[in-house]
Design a protein around this motif. Structure first.
Motif, PDB file in Angstrom:
ATOM      1  N   GLN A  99      -8.460   2.806  -8.234  1.00  0.00           N
ATOM      2  CA  GLN A  99      -7.844   3.887  -9.017  1.00  0.00           C
ATOM      3  C   GLN A  99      -8.305   3.802 -10.468  1.00  0.00           C
ATOM      4  O   GLN A  99      -8.622   2.712 -10.952  1.00  0.00           O
ATOM      5  CB  GLN A  99      -6.306   3.746  -9.003  1.00  0.00           C
ATOM      6  CG  GLN A  99      -5.668   3.867  -7.645  1.00  0.00           C
ATOM      7  CD  GLN A  99      -5.625   5.298  -7.144  1.00  0.00           C
ATOM      8  OE1 GLN A  99      -5.600   6.239  -7.933  1.00  0.00           O
ATOM      9  NE2 GLN A  99      -5.625   5.458  -5.833  1.00  0.00           N
TER      10      GLN A  99
ATOM     11  N   ASP B 294       0.868  -1.179   0.000  1.00  0.00           N
ATOM     12  CA  ASP B 294       0.000   0.000   0.000  1.00  0.00           C
ATOM     13  C   ASP B 294       0.911   1.238   0.000  1.00  0.00           C
ATOM     14  O   ASP B 294       2.031   1.170   0.500  1.00  0.00           O
ATOM     15  CB  ASP B 294      -0.929   0.042   1.218  1.00  0.00           C
ATOM     16  CG  ASP B 294      -2.201   0.834   0.942  1.00  0.00           C
ATOM     17  OD1 ASP B 294      -3.289   0.238   0.813  1.00  0.00           O
ATOM     18  OD2 ASP B 294      -2.095   2.081   0.816  1.00  0.00           O
TER      19      ASP B 294
ATOM     20  N   ALA C 281       4.817   1.091  -0.863  1.00  0.00           N
ATOM     21  CA  ALA C 281       5.252   1.402  -2.230  1.00  0.00           C
ATOM     22  C   ALA C 281       4.043   1.761  -3.077  1.00  0.00           C
ATOM     23  O   ALA C 281       2.899   1.481  -2.713  1.00  0.00           O
ATOM     24  CB  ALA C 281       5.968   0.190  -2.837  1.00  0.00           C
TER      25      ALA C 281
HETATM   26  C1  LIG Z   1     -10.322   0.030  -1.128  1.00  0.00           C
HETATM   27  S1  LIG Z   1      -8.868   0.141  -0.214  1.00  0.00           S
HETATM   28  C2  LIG Z   1      -8.373  -1.526  -0.025  1.00  0.00           C
HETATM   29  C3  LIG Z   1      -9.132  -2.347   0.994  1.00  0.00           C
HETATM   30  C4  LIG Z   1      -8.504  -3.708   1.261  1.00  0.00           C
HETATM   31  N1  LIG Z   1      -8.230  -4.385   0.028  1.00  0.00           N
HETATM   32  C5  LIG Z   1      -9.330  -4.640   2.126  1.00  0.00           C
HETATM   33  O1  LIG Z   1     -10.136  -5.425   1.604  1.00  0.00           O
HETATM   34  O2  LIG Z   1      -9.151  -4.610   3.353  1.00  0.00           O
HETATM   35  C6  LIG Z   1      -7.732   0.733  -1.419  1.00  0.00           C
HETATM   36  C7  LIG Z   1      -6.300   0.872  -0.925  1.00  0.00           C
HETATM   37  O3  LIG Z   1      -5.455   1.010  -2.065  1.00  0.00           O
HETATM   38  C8  LIG Z   1      -4.391   1.869  -1.749  1.00  0.00           C
HETATM   39  N2  LIG Z   1      -3.831   2.362  -3.015  1.00  0.00           N
HETATM   40  C9  LIG Z   1      -4.449   3.124  -3.954  1.00  0.00           C
HETATM   41  N3  LIG Z   1      -3.609   3.371  -4.985  1.00  0.00           N
HETATM   42  C10 LIG Z   1      -2.442   2.733  -4.702  1.00  0.00           C
HETATM   43  C11 LIG Z   1      -1.200   2.621  -5.378  1.00  0.00           C
HETATM   44  N4  LIG Z   1      -0.992   3.213  -6.551  1.00  0.00           N
HETATM   45  N5  LIG Z   1      -0.224   1.916  -4.781  1.00  0.00           N
HETATM   46  C12 LIG Z   1      -0.417   1.324  -3.576  1.00  0.00           C
HETATM   47  N6  LIG Z   1      -1.572   1.395  -2.888  1.00  0.00           N
HETATM   48  C13 LIG Z   1      -2.580   2.095  -3.441  1.00  0.00           C
HETATM   49  C14 LIG Z   1      -5.038   2.941  -0.862  1.00  0.00           C
HETATM   50  O4  LIG Z   1      -4.075   3.589  -0.054  1.00  0.00           O
HETATM   51  C15 LIG Z   1      -6.055   2.124  -0.054  1.00  0.00           C
HETATM   52  O5  LIG Z   1      -5.507   1.747   1.187  1.00  0.00           O
END
Ligand SMILES: C[S@@+](CC[C@H](N)C(=O)[O-])C[C@H]1O[C@@H](n2cnc3c(N)ncnc32)[C@H](O)[C@@H]1O
Length: 227
Positions: free
Chosen positions: A151, A103, A127
């Motif tokens: 995203q 994340d 990352a």
């Molecule tokens: C919807 S939440 C994920 C929830 C998690 N999968 C769960 O079920 O517990 C989306 C996450 O993606 C991370 N995120 C978004 N774009 C990202 C990127 N380019 N690289 C790493 N993490 C990213 C955000 O910080 C956020 O914590």
């Protein structure tokens, strides 16, 4: 509470009143990190797995037919957030398996570091999933890629990471939230377009599950990588 193992090993189903509950075997008996319930079961302990908190739980309750994540698997998890779903994946792959949980938000990573101290099969990585080259030395080839980053360019992120880390014939779970991609389009059109990008890039569609009523305008897509 009547409880039985589903046809997916390590995943259990129970009935509480009129409600169906999914559960996994707790890899840290006596300890929990969220607000799940811990339930004694045949000499071990199960954790309730809420479909409102986890899209993978919602997909299973909504009839997912294939579950490629199994004991011993290596999983690359993009968008782990605080680690809710990650901990259930950790229960399923058990001590022989491993999860690279990535994340880009330092706040959520702090919590995940704390969890990984108790669960030896989770490695937190701070990352940006857009830049797989920056973590290529920390991650090994994965059996399953799980992506839930919400995203606009998530399909592109999935493809880049698969090309670098996913084993041939490996699987990808792709959580798509229509509003994160394009608020102006009908959700079904967004889902079609996102899946279309993957079909043009070495992926085969295995199944697509709508996550209603647990998550609005979301689908979970399961794909197989065939480079
Ligand atoms: C919807 S939440 C994920 C929830 C998690 N999968 C769960 O079920 O517990 C989306 C996450 O993606 C991370 N995120 C978004 N774009 C990202 C990127 N380019 N690289 C790493 N993490 C990213 C955000 O910080 C956020 O914590």
């Amino acid at each position: 509470m009547q409880t039985k193992e589903t046809r997916f090993k390590g995943i259990f189903l129970a009935q509480r009143g009129r409600k169906r509950l999914l559960l996994t075997k707790n890899q840290t008996p006596g300890r929990k990190f969220f607000d799940e319930d811990l339930i004694a079961y045949q000499g071990s302990e199960l954790r309730t797995w809420s479909p409102n908190r986890s899209k993978l739980s919602a997909a299973i309750l909504n009839g997912l037919k294939n579950m490629p994540i199994k004991e011993g698997d290596i999983v690359l998890y993009l968008g782990s957030s605080y680690g809710t779903t990650c901990t259930y994946v950790s229960d399923i792959v058990k001590e022989k398996g491993f999860i690279f949980a990535l994340d880009f938000a330092p706040r959520v990573m702090r919590e995940l570091v704390f969890i990984s101290q108790a669960r030896n099969n989770i490695c937190p990585i701070l990352a940006d999933a857009n830049r797989p080259g920056t973590y290529k030395d920390k991650v090994s080839k994965a059996d399953v890629l799980y992506i839930d980053v919400a995203q606009r360019n998530q399909a592109e992120i999935l493809i880049k990471n698969a090309d670098m880390f996913l084993k041939p014939k490996g699987y990808a779970f792709f959580a798509i939230k229509a509003r994160s991609v394009d608020v102006t389009k009908k959700p079904e059109k967004v889902f079609q377009e996102e899946i279309g990008k993957l079909l043009k890039n070495n992926f085969k569609l295995i199944e697509k599950i709508n996550l209603r009523p647990y998550q609005k305008d979301h689908v979970m897509v399961l794909l197989q990588y065939k480079p």
